[in-house]
Motif scaffolding. Structure first.
Motif, PDB file in Angstrom:
ATOM      1  N   PHE A  37       0.834  -1.206   0.000  1.00  0.00           N
ATOM      2  CA  PHE A  37       0.000   0.000   0.000  1.00  0.00           C
ATOM      3  C   PHE A  37       0.869   1.257   0.000  1.00  0.00           C
ATOM      4  N   ASN A  38       0.361   2.309  -0.634  1.00  0.00           N
ATOM      5  CA  ASN A  38       0.976   3.628  -0.537  1.00  0.00           C
ATOM      6  C   ASN A  38       0.269   4.375   0.591  1.00  0.00           C
ATOM      7  N   TYR A  39       1.024   4.786   1.598  1.00  0.00           N
ATOM      8  CA  TYR A  39       0.482   5.448   2.787  1.00  0.00           C
ATOM      9  C   TYR A  39      -0.324   6.697   2.451  1.00  0.00           C
ATOM     10  N   PHE A  40       0.053   7.390   1.397  1.00  0.00           N
ATOM     11  CA  PHE A  40      -0.568   8.676   1.074  1.00  0.00           C
ATOM     12  C   PHE A  40      -1.702   8.570   0.043  1.00  0.00           C
ATOM     13  N   GLU A  41      -1.902   7.395  -0.523  1.00  0.00           N
ATOM     14  CA  GLU A  41      -2.904   7.257  -1.574  1.00  0.00           C
ATOM     15  C   GLU A  41      -4.078   6.407  -1.112  1.00  0.00           C
ATOM     16  N   GLU A  42      -5.115   6.365  -1.937  1.00  0.00           N
ATOM     17  CA  GLU A  42      -6.274   5.527  -1.642  1.00  0.00           C
ATOM     18  C   GLU A  42      -5.834   4.061  -1.622  1.00  0.00           C
ATOM     19  N   ASN A  43      -6.297   3.333  -0.639  1.00  0.00           N
ATOM     20  CA  ASN A  43      -6.026   1.897  -0.574  1.00  0.00           C
ATOM     21  C   ASN A  43      -7.172   1.220   0.170  1.00  0.00           C
ATOM     22  N   GLY A  44      -7.093  -0.088   0.279  1.00  0.00           N
ATOM     23  CA  GLY A  44      -8.196  -0.838   0.861  1.00  0.00           C
ATOM     24  C   GLY A  44      -8.564  -0.439   2.267  1.00  0.00           C
ATOM     25  N   ILE A  45      -7.588  -0.141   3.089  1.00  0.00           N
ATOM     26  CA  ILE A  45      -7.887   0.224   4.475  1.00  0.00           C
ATOM     27  C   ILE A  45      -8.411   1.658   4.573  1.00  0.00           C
ATOM     28  N   LYS A  46      -7.919   2.538   3.721  1.00  0.00           N
ATOM     29  CA  LYS A  46      -8.392   3.925   3.763  1.00  0.00           C
ATOM     30  C   LYS A  46      -9.855   4.006   3.364  1.00  0.00           C
ATOM     31  N   GLU A  47     -10.242   3.240   2.358  1.00  0.00           N
ATOM     32  CA  GLU A  47     -11.639   3.225   1.927  1.00  0.00           C
ATOM     33  C   GLU A  47     -12.561   2.805   3.060  1.00  0.00           C
ATOM     34  N   LYS A  48     -12.133   1.822   3.841  1.00  0.00           N
ATOM     35  CA  LYS A  48     -12.960   1.340   4.953  1.00  0.00           C
ATOM     36  C   LYS A  48     -12.967   2.331   6.113  1.00  0.00           C
ATOM     37  N   CYS A  49     -11.821   2.920   6.410  1.00  0.00           N
ATOM     38  CA  CYS A  49     -11.751   3.890   7.503  1.00  0.00           C
ATOM     39  C   CYS A  49     -12.633   5.105   7.228  1.00  0.00           C
ATOM     40  N   LYS A  50     -12.632   5.566   5.995  1.00  0.00           N
ATOM     41  CA  LYS A  50     -13.377   6.770   5.647  1.00  0.00           C
ATOM     42  C   LYS A  50     -14.875   6.612   5.848  1.00  0.00           C
ATOM     43  N   LEU A  52     -16.020   5.266   8.489  1.00  0.00           N
ATOM     44  CA  LEU A  52     -16.202   5.239   9.935  1.00  0.00           C
ATOM     45  C   LEU A  52     -15.756   6.516  10.642  1.00  0.00           C
ATOM     46  N   PHE A  53     -14.695   7.157  10.135  1.00  0.00           N
ATOM     47  CA  PHE A  53     -14.169   8.360  10.778  1.00  0.00           C
ATOM     48  C   PHE A  53     -13.260   9.095   9.804  1.00  0.00           C
ATOM     49  N   PRO A  54     -13.045  10.412  10.012  1.00  0.00           N
ATOM     50  CA  PRO A  54     -12.131  11.165   9.146  1.00  0.00           C
ATOM     51  C   PRO A  54     -10.696  10.654   9.335  1.00  0.00           C
ATOM     52  N   VAL A  55     -10.062  10.257   8.254  1.00  0.00           N
ATOM     53  CA  VAL A  55      -8.720   9.689   8.337  1.00  0.00           C
ATOM     54  C   VAL A  55      -7.810  10.383   7.332  1.00  0.00           C
ATOM     55  N   GLU A  56      -6.560  10.578   7.710  1.00  0.00           N
ATOM     56  CA  GLU A  56      -5.601  11.241   6.827  1.00  0.00           C
ATOM     57  C   GLU A  56      -4.928  10.239   5.891  1.00  0.00           C
ATOM     58  N   ASN A  57      -4.158   9.323   6.467  1.00  0.00           N
ATOM     59  CA  ASN A  57      -3.389   8.361   5.684  1.00  0.00           C
ATOM     60  C   ASN A  57      -3.489   6.982   6.333  1.00  0.00           C
ATOM     61  N   THR A  58      -3.245   5.932   5.533  1.00  0.00           N
ATOM     62  CA  THR A  58      -3.381   4.577   6.064  1.00  0.00           C
ATOM     63  C   THR A  58      -2.348   3.634   5.443  1.00  0.00           C
ATOM     64  N   PHE A  59      -1.978   2.625   6.242  1.00  0.00           N
ATOM     65  CA  PHE A  59      -1.040   1.613   5.743  1.00  0.00           C
ATOM     66  C   PHE A  59      -1.299   0.285   6.434  1.00  0.00           C
ATOM     67  N   ALA A  60      -1.277  -0.787   5.665  1.00  0.00           N
ATOM     68  CA  ALA A  60      -1.325  -2.148   6.196  1.00  0.00           C
ATOM     69  C   ALA A  60      -0.147  -2.909   5.607  1.00  0.00           C
ATOM     70  N   LEU A  61       0.592  -3.612   6.446  1.00  0.00           N
ATOM     71  CA  LEU A  61       1.771  -4.320   5.981  1.00  0.00           C
ATOM     72  C   LEU A  61       1.418  -5.558   5.155  1.00  0.00           C
ATOM     73  N   MET A  62       0.467  -6.373   5.658  1.00  0.00           N
ATOM     74  CA  MET A  62       0.176  -7.666   5.036  1.00  0.00           C
ATOM     75  C   MET A  62      -1.315  -7.874   4.829  1.00  0.00           C
ATOM     76  N   GLN A  63      -1.640  -8.859   4.001  1.00  0.00           N
ATOM     77  CA  GLN A  63      -3.005  -9.342   3.855  1.00  0.00           C
ATOM     78  C   GLN A  63      -3.238 -10.441   4.885  1.00  0.00           C
ATOM     79  N   PHE A  64      -4.357 -10.362   5.589  1.00  0.00           N
ATOM     80  CA  PHE A  64      -4.673 -11.336   6.644  1.00  0.00           C
ATOM     81  C   PHE A  64      -5.687 -12.343   6.103  1.00  0.00           C
ATOM     82  N   GLU A  65      -5.242 -13.170   5.176  1.00  0.00           N
ATOM     83  CA  GLU A  65      -6.137 -14.105   4.517  1.00  0.00           C
ATOM     84  C   GLU A  65      -6.197 -15.425   5.284  1.00  0.00           C
ATOM     85  N   LYS A  66      -7.286 -16.131   5.111  1.00  0.00           N
ATOM     86  CA  LYS A  66      -7.473 -17.403   5.800  1.00  0.00           C
ATOM     87  C   LYS A  66      -6.367 -18.383   5.427  1.00  0.00           C
ATOM     88  N   GLU A  67      -5.771 -18.986   6.445  1.00  0.00           N
ATOM     89  CA  GLU A  67      -4.744 -20.009   6.278  1.00  0.00           C
ATOM     90  C   GLU A  67      -3.435 -19.490   5.700  1.00  0.00           C
TER      91      GLU A  67
END
Length: 217
Positions: A37-50, A52-67
């Motif tokens: 993810f790019n911390y300053f751009e739209e990404n999967g976590i930023k879309e979800k945060c927005k 729920l609450f006003p958010v500036e930037n977002t970053f997730a290191l890994m995908q938490f997929e089943k297994e």
């Protein structure tokens, strides 16, 4: 060390013997699903945060997929007394996350209730946060947010109970005019982070960004 001879560190995925400061071998490392993810751009976590609450930037290191391996790593960190995994995850984060000239003012990790901390022996986010703090030269505050109620692990709750976070957290002091980077392990519904974010936003003229070890999509 003698202990290393009799109890060598092993890859948590394939059980190969590896250096003491590693989690996985080089072969298994290739199987980790990093988000990039790019911390300053739209990404999967930023879309979800927005939502729920006003958010500036977002970053997730890994995908938490089943297994997948990221899930195994975080479960080792949280439930298998492998606190040092937090340092490794932080080091992986620094290889991908560049704040450029827009560093947040403060790192704040999601707190455990005091009883849960005693049971586990540590907060799984503290070493992760402290390692990031040292690398980026950003202060941290483990005491800013207080968890008001003891509850069972999120992983053991059904979806209905994971949504019940009202009044779960409170501020221990007033802050204003700060850009806070909230740190958590796994982003699922986002309700825990939302509850904390609103406490921070309502306490003063603050901004909130989010950093998590993994996102469960």
């Amino acid at each position: 060390m003698i202990l290393d001879l009799f109890f060598p560190n092993r890859c948590i995925h394939c059980n190969r013997i590896i250096d003491a400061d590693l989690l996985v071998c080089s072969l298994c490392f290739e199987h980790i699903h990093f988000t990039h993810f790019n911390y300053f751009e739209e990404n999967g976590i930023k879309e979800k945060c927005k939502l729920l609450f006003p958010v500036e930037n977002t970053f997730a290191l890994m995908q938490f997929e089943k297994e997948n391996l990221s899930r195994k790593i975080i479960h080792e960190l949280k439930y298998k007394s492998r606190e040092k995994a937090g340092k490794v995850l932080a080091e992986w984060t620094t290889e991908q996350l560049d704040f450029k000239n827009e560093k947040p003012d403060l790192l704040v990790s999601v707190p455990l209730h005091a009883k849960k901390t005693r049971e586990r022996g540590y907060n799984q986010l503290h070493l992760f946060t402290e390692t990031l703090s040292k690398f980026y030269n950003i202060p941290f505050d483990h005491e800013l947010i207080k968890r008001n109620y003891y509850s069972k692990a999120q992983a053991l709750k059904d979806k209905k109970h994971r949504l019940e976070t009202e009044n779960t957290f409170s501020m221990t002091k007033n802050i204003s005019g700060k850009h806070i980077l909230l740190v958590d392990d796994v982003f699922t519904t986002g309700n825990t982070l939302s509850s904390i974010a609103w406490e921070i936003l309502n306490s003063g003229n603050n901004k909130v960004s989010v950093l998590v070890m993994a996102i469960d999509e």
